[in-house]
Each structure stands twice: as C-alpha cells, then as structure tokens.
Design an enzyme around this catalytic site. Sequence first.
Site, PDB file in Angstrom:
ATOM      1  N   CYS A 154     -10.152  -1.557  14.941  1.00 12.18           N
ATOM      2  CA  CYS A 154     -10.373  -2.993  15.196  1.00 12.18           C
ATOM      3  C   CYS A 154     -10.501  -3.313  16.684  1.00 12.18           C
ATOM      4  O   CYS A 154     -11.165  -4.271  17.051  1.00 12.18           O
ATOM      5  CB  CYS A 154      -9.236  -3.817  14.620  1.00 12.18           C
ATOM      6  N   SER A 170      -6.937   1.886  -2.177  1.00 18.53           N
ATOM      7  CA  SER A 170      -5.799   1.056  -2.555  1.00 18.53           C
ATOM      8  C   SER A 170      -6.310  -0.306  -3.012  1.00 18.53           C
ATOM      9  O   SER A 170      -7.309  -0.817  -2.498  1.00 18.53           O
ATOM     10  CB  SER A 170      -4.898   0.889  -1.331  1.00 18.53           C
ATOM     11  N   GLU A 192       2.170   1.782  -3.366  1.00 18.76           N
ATOM     12  CA  GLU A 192       1.091   2.292  -4.217  1.00 18.76           C
ATOM     13  C   GLU A 192       0.871   3.787  -3.962  1.00 18.76           C
ATOM     14  O   GLU A 192       0.698   4.569  -4.896  1.00 18.76           O
ATOM     15  CB  GLU A 192      -0.188   1.496  -3.908  1.00 18.76           C
ATOM     16  N   GLU A 244     -15.443 -11.629   4.351  1.00 16.32           N
ATOM     17  CA  GLU A 244     -14.335 -11.358   3.434  1.00 16.32           C
ATOM     18  C   GLU A 244     -13.669 -12.646   2.962  1.00 16.32           C
ATOM     19  O   GLU A 244     -13.415 -12.840   1.783  1.00 16.32           O
ATOM     20  CB  GLU A 244     -13.297 -10.455   4.107  1.00 16.32           C
ATOM     21  N   GLU A 246       0.831  -1.202   0.000  1.00 17.66           N
ATOM     22  CA  GLU A 246       0.000   0.000   0.000  1.00 17.66           C
ATOM     23  C   GLU A 246       0.867   1.253   0.000  1.00 17.66           C
ATOM     24  O   GLU A 246       0.570   2.234  -0.682  1.00 17.66           O
ATOM     25  CB  GLU A 246      -0.917  -0.035   1.235  1.00 17.66           C
ATOM     26  N   GLU A 289     -13.475 -13.961  -5.064  1.00 20.56           N
ATOM     27  CA  GLU A 289     -12.178 -13.559  -5.644  1.00 20.56           C
ATOM     28  C   GLU A 289     -11.003 -13.951  -4.754  1.00 20.56           C
ATOM     29  O   GLU A 289      -9.853 -13.848  -5.168  1.00 20.56           O
ATOM     30  CB  GLU A 289     -12.163 -12.056  -5.944  1.00 20.56           C
ATOM     31  N   LYS A 335     -14.704  -9.963   8.564  1.00 17.11           N
ATOM     32  CA  LYS A 335     -13.654 -10.860   8.062  1.00 17.11           C
ATOM     33  C   LYS A 335     -14.223 -12.221   7.688  1.00 17.11           C
ATOM     34  O   LYS A 335     -13.689 -12.920   6.834  1.00 17.11           O
ATOM     35  CB  LYS A 335     -12.563 -11.037   9.120  1.00 17.11           C
ATOM     36  N   CYS A 375      -7.746  -2.009   4.257  1.00 15.72           N
ATOM     37  CA  CYS A 375      -7.534  -3.157   5.155  1.00 15.72           C
ATOM     38  C   CYS A 375      -8.813  -3.635   5.797  1.00 15.72           C
ATOM     39  O   CYS A 375      -8.870  -4.724   6.336  1.00 15.72           O
ATOM     40  CB  CYS A 375      -6.617  -2.785   6.309  1.00 15.72           C
TER      41      CYS A 375
END
Lengths: 486, 590
Positions: free
Chosen positions: B514, B330, B287, B372, B284, B377, B369, B310
């Site tokens: 978090c 990102s 980037e 996720e 990141e 993908e 999560k 994230c």
Amino acid sequence: MAKQIRIALRNCGVIDPERIEDYIARDGYMALATVLTELTPEAVIEILKKSGLRGRGGGGFPAGLKWEITRKVQADQKYVVCNADEGDPGAFMDRSILEGDPHSVLEAMTINGYCTGASKGLIYIRAEYPLAVERLKTAMAQSREMGLLGENILGTGFNFDIDIRYGAGAFVCGEETALIHSMEGLRGEPTVKPPFPSVEGYLKKPTNVNNVETFANVPVILNKGWEWFASIGTERSKGTKVFALAGKINNVGLVEVPMGTTLREVIFEIGGGIQHGREFKAAQTGGPSGGCLTKKHLDTPIDYDNLIAAGSMMGSGGLIVMDEDDCMVAIAKFYLEFTVEESCGKCSPCRIGNKRLHEILGKITQGNGTMEDIDKLRNLGTVIKDTSLCGLGQSSPNPVLSTLDNFYDEYMEHVKDKKCRSKVCKSLMQYLIIADKCIGCTLCARNCPVNAISGERKQAHFIDQEKCIKCGACMEKCKFNAIIIN
Amino acid sequence: MNMVKLIIDGKTAEVPENTTLLKAAKTVGIDIPTLCYFELKDMNIENRPGGCRVCVVEVKGRRNLAPACNTMVAEGMEVYTHNIRVLNARRTVLELILSDHPAECLTCAKSGSCELQSMAQQLGVREIPYQGEQSKYRKDTSPAIIRDVDKCIMCRRCEMMCNDVQTVGALSAVNRGFMAVVAPAFEMNLEKSPCTYCGQCVSVCPTGALTEVDHSRNVINALADPTKTVVVQTAPAVRAALGEEFGLAPGTLVTGKMVAALRRLGFDYVFDTDFAADLTIMEEGTELLDRLTRYLKGDKDVKLPILTSCCPGWVNFFEHNFPEMRDIPSTAKSPQQMFGPIAKEYFGKKLGIDRKNMIVVSIMPCLAKKYECQRDEFKVDGDPDVNYSLSTRELAHLIKASNIDFNSLPADDFDNPLGESTGASVIFGTTGGVIEAACRTAYELYTKKKLEKVDFKELRGLENVRHATIDFDGLPINIGIAHGLGNARKLLEDIRDGKSHFHAIEIMACPGGCIGGGGQPYHHGDSEIIKLRASALYREDAGKPIRKSHENPFIQELYREFLGKPCGELSHHLLHTHYFDKSAGVFVEE
C-alpha cells in the site's frame, strides 16, 4: 531495353512458376545442392560478402555481413525471415518475383538457414497478395515433395522448413523490428535497434531478415560466382536493382538495371521518355519517403550512396516521374499524407511532426502560407529525420526537404505570389470567363455542379469565385475557349 | 564486468558495459531530461520504449541523434548532450508534444505534479510554434480512474505497468499515427475491461491523462450537513506518505498531524483503519488456524494455502483472472470494509445514530478502494458501509483547500474505541506486513505460548516474490509473499498447477504494498521514497506499546460486547464476504 540485366527477375515471365521442373531446368536448386554438399556456411557467407550484395529492401545493409552476424550468435533456435511486406505505393517487384519465381526465394532462404544455423523460415507477406501466397504454397509443397525443403534436404541431414505469416498491409511493418513484432502477434511498431534482429529477433531469437529481391539474387551469385556479380554495378553498389517506373513516363512497369545506370538512361532510354513529349521535371525515388531528384541529377549514376547524397534514397525501388504539370508542393503534401496515415504513432516526432508538416503544406497549397512556415518546414523536417525512432520517420520528411532544396522558387510562388505554376493547387486558381469570347450559350452554367455561373442567354457569363469549387467542369464544356485559369 | 570509457560533453565517464548513455551521463553529473523513460530501481520496473525522443543526444559518427535512454555506451564514444543540434531537436520535439496537448494546466488535476509541465518549464518553452489539430478522444470515467487521454503523450508507462508489471492487460496502444493512444481494447470503457483499479497506471502517468475519481466534493458536502455524523478512518500507509505533499521528507511519520488536520476539517470522529486491521487479523488468523487444523487432521476438502484478501485490487484480479480459484482466498473483508459495518452497526448504534445518518469516509493510499466501497455486497438497502474513499492525494488537497497549515499542527490522538490499534496493524501498509501481523497472532493462538520475538524480519523486504518458513513451535509454516499482480499471477499459477506448498500467502497488488499504492503522493519513479515509507511503518510498529492484534483491548471489548468470537455468526454476517466470477464480464460490448 538493351540496358537491362535481369538477375532478380531472371525467371519472371520465362518459367511456369507453378512447375518446379521449369525452375530446376534453369539451374534452380543447383546453388542449394552445391552449398549443402560442397561448401561450409562460412564459405557461402564469404562468397556473398565478396559479391557486394546489399539489402534490396531499402536499407542497403551488406547481406553477407548480416548473415555472418546471425551465424555468429549462439542460440538454440534461429529464424530466417523473408520480408515480403511490400508497402511502397506503385512498387511491385517483390510481388512479381513471388508470383513469377517463388522457388528462387525458397532456395535462398534455405541456403540462409544452412549458413546461419536456422531450421525455420518465415515469409511475412501482405494478405493482399493472394496469387503470390498461392504460388508460394504450391512451390513449398513441390520442393518438400522433392526433398528440397523440410527434413533431411537432399539427403544431407539438413532440416529447414518455411511457413507463411500474413501482414495486414501496414506500411511500417516493412521495418524489420515492426515486422517481427507483428509476427509475434504484438502491435506492429518498431523497437529501438540495437538489439538488431540478427542478435535478438523473432521470439527473442537471432533472426536474419532479408527482402524478397535480396534473396532472389542469392542463388545466381552462388551459381555464377561473386566475381561475376561484383563486376556489375558501381564501386559500393553491386549487381542490379529492379525499379518500378511510374508516373508521366511512356513505358511504365518493372525494369532491372545495373547499379550505376543514370536516371537519364532509365527514364529516356528504357522508359521511353516523358508522356506527350512534355518536359521532365522531377523523379521521386525510394517510395513515399524518398526525395525528388531533378534535371541536375539526370546524369548521376543511381546507387545507394549517390541517392542518399542527393537527398533521396534507393528504398525498395519506386521511381515516379513528374513533368511540368506536377506541382512540387502538392507532391510533397501528397507523400506526407501517406506517411501521416502510415506512421505507427510510437515516437513523437513522427506521430506529431509529420502531421504538422502536412498541415503546413496544406496551408501553403491553400494560399495561406507565410515565410515563417517555410522555416518551420525546414526545421521540422530536419528534426523529424534526426530524432525519429525508425526508418519511416527518419526518411518521411525527404519529399519536403528535397523539394525545398530543388524547387524553392515554387514554394516562394505559393507563399508570396499565391500562385501555383502547375495549376494544381485549386485554392490558388481562379476560373475566369473572358467576356469577349463568351457567346452566352449557358452550357457552362448548366454543367456547374454548384451553380456558381450566372448570366443571361446570349450574354457573357460570370463565375462567382465564392461559390466556385474549381472542378473545371465549365472549362471542359466550353466550346469557345472562353474559360481560362488565372 | 567490463568497463567502458567514453566522453560525454568533454567529461570522461567510465561505466560498466551495457550501461545506457542516460545512466553513464549521470555518473559525471549530467542530467539528460527524459519523459517516457521510467524506472523503479531495485523493483525490476523499467519503461524505455524510446518513444518521446526528448532524451536524444549526439553521438559522434552517428547519422542521426540517439535516444540516451536506449543507447548503450561503447568504448571511445563521444557524446554531446547539449550542443545546438541536440538542444534544437529536443526543444522542437517537446514543442510538438505540447502542440498536441490541451493547454488546460489551470484546471488540470495533475497541475503541479505534471512531468510534461515541469519539462516545459525546464526547457523554457514560452510559446508553441507548431499549432494544429489536436487529437480528441472520449473521456472515460470508471468507479476509480478517469481517463482523459487527450492528455496522453504515448509514453507507454501505464501500458508497461498494466501489462508487464501487473499482467492485467487492460491498457495497450490502439490506433495508428496521430490517433494512436493508450486505451482498453476496442477503446471500450475501463469499467468493461479487466482493470483491477490498482491505480498503478495513475501513479506513473506523467500527465493528467490518468487520474483518480475525486470524491472530496462529496466529503465537503457531508461535513457541511448538520444531520450527518461523519466518521473518518485512515489507512496505515497514508501516515507514512501524506507529509510528502507538504514538503516533508519521504518517510516522515505524520500520524498525529494527520489526525489533527482531519479534526480541523470537521470530522466528528477520527478513527483508524488500523483498528479494523487488527480485527482482520482476528478473523483471518482464526480462519487460517481453522483451515490449518483441519488440514493437519487430514481433511481433504480444506483449501490451502489461504490467501489474504485485504487488497481490493488483488480481489478484482483473481475475480477476473482466476475465478475458478475464488474459494482459496480468505473470506475476511478488507480492513476498510470491516470498519464500515463496525462503525455503522456497532459504534453508531451504541450512540443511537441511524446508519443512514452516518457517513463513513476512508482515507486510502489506494484507488481500488474507491471501487471496493461501491460494491453492492457492501451496502445495506443501498446505503454503503463506507460512503466515500479518498486517496492520500485528495486528502492533501482537502487540507490545503481548507487553509490548514499542516506542518505547524500539534499532534493529536485518534478517538476511541475505533482509533486504538497495535503495531501489527500499522505494518499492513507494506508488503509482508499483513502476513507478519497474522503470524504474531496465529502463533500465540496456535501454540498457546507467548511470542517473544515479534519481528519476523524474514518476511520483510522488496523482492518480488518471497518465501519464508516460520516455526510455530515445531510446526513449520510455509509463507509466500508477492507484491505486484504479475508476481501474484506466478504464485497463483503455481497453486493451480499443484506446485505450491505454502500454507499462507500474502498478496498486495501494488509494488511495495500500500505504501506504493495508486493513491499515494507521486513518487516519480524514485523507489527510495517507497523504501522510506516502509521503514516509517516499521518504525511506528516498533514504537507501539502493543504489537499483537489480539492484545488490542478495544478489539477484545468489541468481541466481548458485540461480535462474540472470531468467525462467529455475527462476524460472518458483518466481516466476511464472498467473491464473484468476473471473467465473463470482460470484453462485453456496451
């Protein structure tokens, strides 16, 4: 009918509500003209305060004081709201006023706008009142055209316009905070007061909410003076109140009587007494969450405070009369059914408590009630009143508590003797065939929808109580009076 | 500030005007019980619909009882919080709530942490006199959250979180009266709603109406399967909160005990998501520098600010609500999802383990999560890079169920190579931490100079939206930070309207980051707990020998041996992703 004084209903049925000229011919918009050209907002509010006008929607809050509070709050925008979400079953005074005299409400709202500093009015009306909506729209167009609504009213530079908002018929939306949330596009449920709408209402702006009937009184008060208005009624309740008479009474419909008129005068003189010469048993006032008054209340002058003292309330003015054929336990259950259905569900005592009250009443009317249930009814009813968030829950146990107070023996009969003296509670009844009188014509058996009646031709018949659904068809058909209710 | 004097239960309280009776009572040592009321102090989060009516008190002169949470003090007020009228009303109200609540405490996921249960205990309810019909609803299971709203008590906390704090708008009250309940629109499944699975509804639900989907059974089965190599990764925020489940003080760091417990549970390799967080910074950060350099050279196509990616709740949020802006964040995967392919494609292959025989488990403070790791993908031929994601709470249950005496465990170390991490990665667990970690690396990569002062204190704190300018040796870098999706929405709207002048923005879906995640031990509205967890992470960071991601020797080795360079071809294949427009998927009838 002589005891009636028509203030709120003064024009209903007298003028053509679709012609502003008719309204003007009967002093319409005179109050507005006087107010805008001669009076300060403070002066108008003072007149209203002295008149003693209290909110006709049920709460009975002094109207002038409400206007004053809204006026005193500083804000860039304020609103006037007319509560036309008439929800009490059987009550239709607001509808009659809007259909029969829409200009009186528009005029009063405009005066309110001038007094409170609001430039925008909203009428929250049930979508089920299409004629009232139509007449309001016509009236609004006419008054705009004549410079009585909109920009620069009567050339005084005062701007005020009115819009219509539709309600979908939820009873709780008659509660002013719920009404406001509904208008905002939110869920129609009340919020805790304070803040009162006068301070923080529609779109968080100060909002003066008054009921249709309250508004309809305002122009007359200003035309005839507060002294005149205050001379009508009782010490703390001035003016008149419109009641919707219904039930077992000879003359049903709207009546407008001075505050302080007794129940006896309303029922027996104006209402023409009980149907079929039967005996008066009770009168339920204040809509579904009002209480039941009895013979001992017949000579009580009706006003806000006396009704509350008697365990009921003024509400919007519903008045349902009951005779000896009405079972008071079943009546309480009937009203609870309505509030259970109409509770918004926000606060636990109203959401769950009313449901439990209704269930216990169901148990009693089915003959399964216990003495413990009576205690539960009383405790639950008291706690629901004491803890609910809004007026709906704070009054919903009234039918139960007032019938417990006034008709305790009927509850006892249901619970202990398993009897319903009014022969209303079907589970407590038995249809019986008197063998001596039955000639065995079979008519009852042939008409029984559940084949509960058996017997040979020309022999006495018999009703199987297990199968019987107590519809009464057999008794209706029997030509020999052989069937009785036990 | 005007002070108001009033008497509560005979005690004189003096408090500022506009104080609620509830708070005024606390100042004189009176703790009025509450149920629907909820507050996260200093975080601007409050729920007081006045709905449960448990906190009612008697105010002298008032006709009915007053909700203490919603009634403001007034001069000379006389208040009674436990006379017979109040006690009877409070108890009856609670009995009513219980009469419409399934008596499933023995098997309820919330048992032990349930606020309704503890209130029934506190008030000494031994029977429920008002029995009757109970409301029944369809149980709704989504990839991360289970709605068992038979247990809903209409406290509206979830609704407040979902609408007011997160501005997600997935949950609101539906139906009327007895059937009123909080649900997605038209009572559709959560999965069909714009839910981001941030789990904040779960973290505030007082009962078991909202809980996480429990995957611990799958993990137990995997651990018992001798053909599988089971690898675990633990997110930074977990170590700062797990101890609470074992009675340790909030803010106790239990990194070593946690590693030891995981090893006892039978995981073959105990790794650290922090390693992947360092990797995230490499990707990141690179980037960011790439976009920044092109931007400074005048490239008009380059999108700035760059947004962190994230947080899976945040990713879901912009996919649903700002799909037209999905080229701004990102493309770097989250640390959890970077760890997966590194474990299976690099570490596994090094050991000669086929990816099908490797099970990657993550321990996360997060419920999003769970969703996720199930995204298509992030799978290769149907095999997910990360097989199961457990919440901090699920791990605690697993440890308890496995007879492990957590508190007596000696500290243990993570395995290598994927267990080595820097201080930069530890602070990923708190709001501002990701961007601080990124700054530590980006500064050195951009300026080619050594960063002496690694603590960017200006990026820390709990304010909803924070701005800071970091000096990259003469180049001012404007940083924005938001935690909570409602705050993120404000920042995104500013970007969309061209009002934003940030170079980089960090967003975390949960209030506090978090550490306040939907999978963490229940904080029951105590914001101090969240603050203590944050300071624990900063403490761990300060104690680390290496505090910059790019200095992690195993990260360097990974690039040398396997990936080549940050944002290189293999990185793009394994460590970067793309986003979807999910706005159309919302409100589709089943």
